[in-house]
Design an enzyme around this catalytic site. Structure first.
Site, PDB file in Angstrom:
ATOM      1  N   ARG A 148     -18.051 -29.458 -14.989  1.00 31.26           N
ATOM      2  CA  ARG A 148     -18.973 -30.573 -15.225  1.00 31.26           C
ATOM      3  C   ARG A 148     -20.405 -30.056 -15.267  1.00 31.26           C
ATOM      4  NH1 ARG A 148     -18.724 -35.450 -11.146  1.00 31.26           N
ATOM      5  NH2 ARG A 148     -20.136 -34.227  -9.867  1.00 31.26           N
ATOM      6  N   SER A 198     -12.250 -41.956 -14.330  1.00 32.82           N
ATOM      7  CA  SER A 198     -12.887 -42.385 -13.086  1.00 32.82           C
ATOM      8  C   SER A 198     -12.841 -43.897 -12.924  1.00 32.82           C
ATOM      9  CB  SER A 198     -14.367 -41.982 -13.076  1.00 32.82           C
ATOM     10  OG  SER A 198     -14.507 -40.590 -13.176  1.00 32.82           O
ATOM     11  N   LYS A 224     -24.070 -36.268  -7.066  1.00 27.68           N
ATOM     12  CA  LYS A 224     -24.135 -36.986  -8.328  1.00 27.68           C
ATOM     13  C   LYS A 224     -25.052 -38.178  -8.144  1.00 27.68           C
ATOM     14  CE  LYS A 224     -21.045 -38.516 -11.989  1.00 27.68           C
ATOM     15  NZ  LYS A 224     -19.994 -39.515 -12.195  1.00 27.68           N
TER      16      LYS A 224
END
Lengths: 215, 215
Positions: B44, B113, B142
């Site tokens: 990511r 998600s 995040k």
């Protein structure tokens, strides 16, 4: 190369997102702009959630297909594949041209941006189908576009190569002339059409300005 | 579905970008983490220019291949294709699962998600191969992750479906237990491994915590 794409497709090249300013939908603005003379369309939308980008992108893709106007997608090769785009336009920080071509196939039209001599050299080494050079003039459309560079880099490209090229950045009917005189095949336009009160008339004015310089 | 992917691949699921904190390269951290017991890796990286993402992504992909650990890419299906990833992990605002599957093929592992009951319902309707539910605990990794939701949504999923699921968000060896007791197949971990002084030891601790709950 897509059969419907030629060098003259670059004459009046509209760049627009999914939500133009004002009341009209993107599809309405695009249709008017094509009726006015837009010859190529790039869908550049970086903010909306992807599902919405795909929904609106499909509407715009349909309008382009109806009129036989090439439909390109900015940056995202995966979205270009899902939207059955004719190609992509890539920045210096995006997927490299040869890798994009591997995913999209040999018929895809792949353009690349350059804004200085070093970027021009990198872009030429990647063998795109056309270049977008700018920002030629000052523009508020793209926050990260940098200081205007004028038309010198377009003229420099013309000394080195016959590669098709559009100028981009703050261009409208009134200032397209120097871009075309420097050797550009066309002008890429964002707000001069997308934010115009009459997108068809705005596109027609730019088309008329560009037509005089057709190579 | 990739042959090397099974439900137990989710046990210790590392999420990491191209530049972990500290001196070590991402490839070094990943190798240590896999030696410690990481069973799945998601790349990511949203900030670096794509050419650099591809270069580092290929190193990480090679490490995963060496150890037979599934290699997934966050969000970008085009990068997953170029990196020959085993699959992708998609957020609610990313390419919809069925469209990603169309591009990646039926063998791809596709995760999605969910962070609330509505997102869970949307995610289930898209038939991903697994879910990532969170943020379970507070996390600074995040920025847009939202407020922690605890383990209730994992338990709710378990009442509705046998779909493989990892908890994500602020999880380490000390707090993995409740996530697994709620019914998760594993835990997704970011900084507890990627920012650890000893990523191998950190992964081993989490592996030990997760192993007791193996379904």
């Amino acid at each position: 190369m897509s059969r419907k794409w030629t060098r003259s497709s670059l004459q009046v090249y509209l760049v627009m997102g999914a939500r133009p300013r004002g009341e009209r939908s993107a599809a309405q603005v695009l249709r008017s702009a094509i009726l006015g003379g837009v010859t190529c369309f790039q869908f550049r939308e970086k903010e909306l959630p992807v599902p919405q980008q795909l929904a609106i992108g499909r509407e715009l893709r349909a309008v382009c297909r109806e009129f036989g106007v090439p439909f390109l997608v900015n940056d995202r090769v995966d979205l270009a594949l899902l939207l059955e785009a004719d190609g992509v336009h890539l920045g210096q920080d995006d997927i490299p041209v040869p890798e994009a071509r591997r995913l999209l196939g040999e018929h895809a039209v792949i353009g690349m941006s350059a804004g200085n001599p070093q970027e021009l050299e990198i872009a030429l080494s990647m063998k795109p189908d056309y270049l977008g050079i700018g920002p030629v003039y000052a523009t508020a459309t793209k926050g990260d576009a940098g200081a205007p560079i004028g038309t010198g880099l377009i003229a420099e490209l013309r000394r080195q190569s016959d590669l098709p090229v559009v100028g981009i950045g703050g261009i409208d009917a009134s200032n397209a002339g120097p871009v075309l005189r420097a050797g550009a095949d066309g002008v890429a336009v964002v707000s001069a059409i997308a934010a115009a009160a009459d997108p068809q008339a705005a596109a027609a004015e730019i088309r008329a300005a560009a037509a005089g310089y057709h190579h």
